[in-house]
Design a protein around this motif. Structure first.
Motif, short mmCIF file in Angstrom:
data_model
loop_
_atom_site.label_atom_id
_atom_site.label_comp_id
_atom_site.label_asym_id
_atom_site.label_seq_id
_atom_site.Cartn_x
_atom_site.Cartn_y
_atom_site.Cartn_z
N ALA A 76 0.84 -1.20 0.00
CA ALA A 76 0.00 0.00 0.00
C ALA A 76 0.87 1.25 0.00
O ALA A 76 0.58 2.23 -0.71
N VAL A 77 1.94 1.22 0.77
CA VAL A 77 2.87 2.36 0.79
C VAL A 77 3.53 2.53 -0.58
O VAL A 77 3.63 3.64 -1.10
N ALA A 78 3.94 1.42 -1.17
CA ALA A 78 4.59 1.48 -2.49
C ALA A 78 3.61 2.01 -3.54
O ALA A 78 3.99 2.81 -4.41
N ARG A 79 2.35 1.59 -3.46
CA ARG A 79 1.35 2.09 -4.40
C ARG A 79 1.12 3.58 -4.22
O ARG A 79 1.05 4.34 -5.19
N ALA A 80 1.03 4.03 -2.98
CA ALA A 80 0.83 5.45 -2.71
C ALA A 80 2.02 6.27 -3.24
O ALA A 80 1.83 7.34 -3.84
N ASP A 81 3.22 5.75 -3.04
CA ASP A 81 4.41 6.44 -3.56
C ASP A 81 4.38 6.49 -5.08
O ASP A 81 4.70 7.53 -5.69
N TYR A 88 3.71 9.43 -10.15
CA TYR A 88 2.99 9.56 -11.42
C TYR A 88 2.36 10.95 -11.54
O TYR A 88 2.50 11.63 -12.56
N GLU A 89 1.67 11.36 -10.48
CA GLU A 89 1.03 12.69 -10.50
C GLU A 89 2.08 13.79 -10.65
O GLU A 89 1.88 14.76 -11.38
N SER A 90 3.18 13.64 -9.97
CA SER A 90 4.26 14.63 -10.06
C SER A 90 4.82 14.69 -11.48
O SER A 90 5.06 15.78 -12.02
N VAL A 115 6.97 12.48 -22.28
CA VAL A 115 5.89 11.49 -22.28
C VAL A 115 6.45 10.13 -21.84
O VAL A 115 5.79 9.38 -21.12
N PHE A 116 7.67 9.84 -22.25
CA PHE A 116 8.30 8.58 -21.88
C PHE A 116 8.36 8.42 -20.36
O PHE A 116 8.02 7.36 -19.82
N LEU A 117 8.80 9.46 -19.67
CA LEU A 117 8.90 9.38 -18.20
C LEU A 117 7.52 9.25 -17.55
O LEU A 117 7.37 8.52 -16.57
N VAL A 118 6.53 9.93 -18.12
CA VAL A 118 5.18 9.81 -17.58
C VAL A 118 4.68 8.37 -17.76
O VAL A 118 4.09 7.79 -16.84
N LEU A 119 4.95 7.79 -18.92
CA LEU A 119 4.53 6.41 -19.17
C LEU A 119 5.28 5.43 -18.25
O LEU A 119 4.70 4.44 -17.80
N GLU A 120 6.54 5.72 -17.98
CA GLU A 120 7.28 4.87 -17.03
C GLU A 120 6.64 4.92 -15.65
O GLU A 120 6.49 3.89 -14.99
N LEU A 147 3.12 2.56 -11.54
CA LEU A 147 1.89 2.64 -10.74
C LEU A 147 1.03 1.40 -10.97
O LEU A 147 0.50 0.82 -10.02
N ALA A 148 0.89 0.99 -12.21
CA ALA A 148 0.09 -0.20 -12.51
C ALA A 148 0.70 -1.44 -11.84
O ALA A 148 -0.03 -2.28 -11.28
N THR A 149 2.01 -1.53 -11.87
CA THR A 149 2.69 -2.65 -11.21
C THR A 149 2.45 -2.61 -9.70
O THR A 149 2.17 -3.64 -9.08
N ALA A 150 2.55 -1.43 -9.12
CA ALA A 150 2.34 -1.29 -7.68
C ALA A 150 0.90 -1.65 -7.30
O ALA A 150 0.67 -2.29 -6.26
N ARG A 151 -0.05 -1.25 -8.12
CA ARG A 151 -1.44 -1.61 -7.85
C ARG A 151 -1.64 -3.12 -7.93
O ARG A 151 -2.35 -3.72 -7.11
N GLY A 152 -1.01 -3.74 -8.92
CA GLY A 152 -1.08 -5.20 -9.04
C GLY A 152 -0.47 -5.90 -7.84
O GLY A 152 -1.02 -6.89 -7.33
#
Length: 132
Positions: free
Chosen positions: A59-64, A69-71, A83-88, A93-98
């Motif tokens: 949960a902490v990793a996902r929040a980070d 991502y927002e930053s 755009v590349f960095l945003v996609l990274e 974030l998707a990995t952290a949610r998973g």
């Protein structure tokens, strides 16, 4: 003339010996079963504790990852990122949610295993069994 013969009931003595051995075997078997149950409960408790810690960490990793991502999106809007960095960051974030979902699933499994080991599965899930 008097003859004295010791009358021993060897069949009864044999059955008694067999019953005593069987009684000891049953006691030993019960003790082994009790030890097995204790080990299962201890292992289930350890798994539960580990799963809870993993969920907190995920949960902490996902929040980070959400913050990063927002930053990164704000930086892109300000022209200071790509755009590349945003996609990274989005991929991270998707990995952290998973990972968080996997940790939640593992916690649910650990809870179910503890309930099974302690014999509380039906009660914990409000299941009643009626015998007809």
């Amino acid at each position: 003339v008097s003859i004295s013969l010791p009358l021993r009931n060897r069949t009864a003595e044999g059955q008694l010996g067999h019953a005593l051995v069987e009684g000891r075997r049953i006691v030993t078997q019960r003790e082994q079963l009790e030890q097995l149950i204790q080990v299962e409960v201890r292992n289930a408790l350890q798994s539960l504790t580990t799963a809870e810690a993993r969920l907190r960490s995920a949960a902490v990793a996902r929040a980070d990852a959400e913050q990063q991502y927002e930053s990164e999106k704000r930086k892109l809007d300000a022209g200071q990122s790509t755009v590349f960095l945003v996609l990274e960051r989005q991929t991270a974030l998707a990995t952290a949610r998973g990972n968080e979902l996997r940790a939640q699933t593992d916690l649910n499994k650990a809870i179910a295993e503890l309930q099974r080991a302690t014999g509380n599965s039906l009660t914990a899930n409000n299941v009643t069994v009626q015998v007809r």
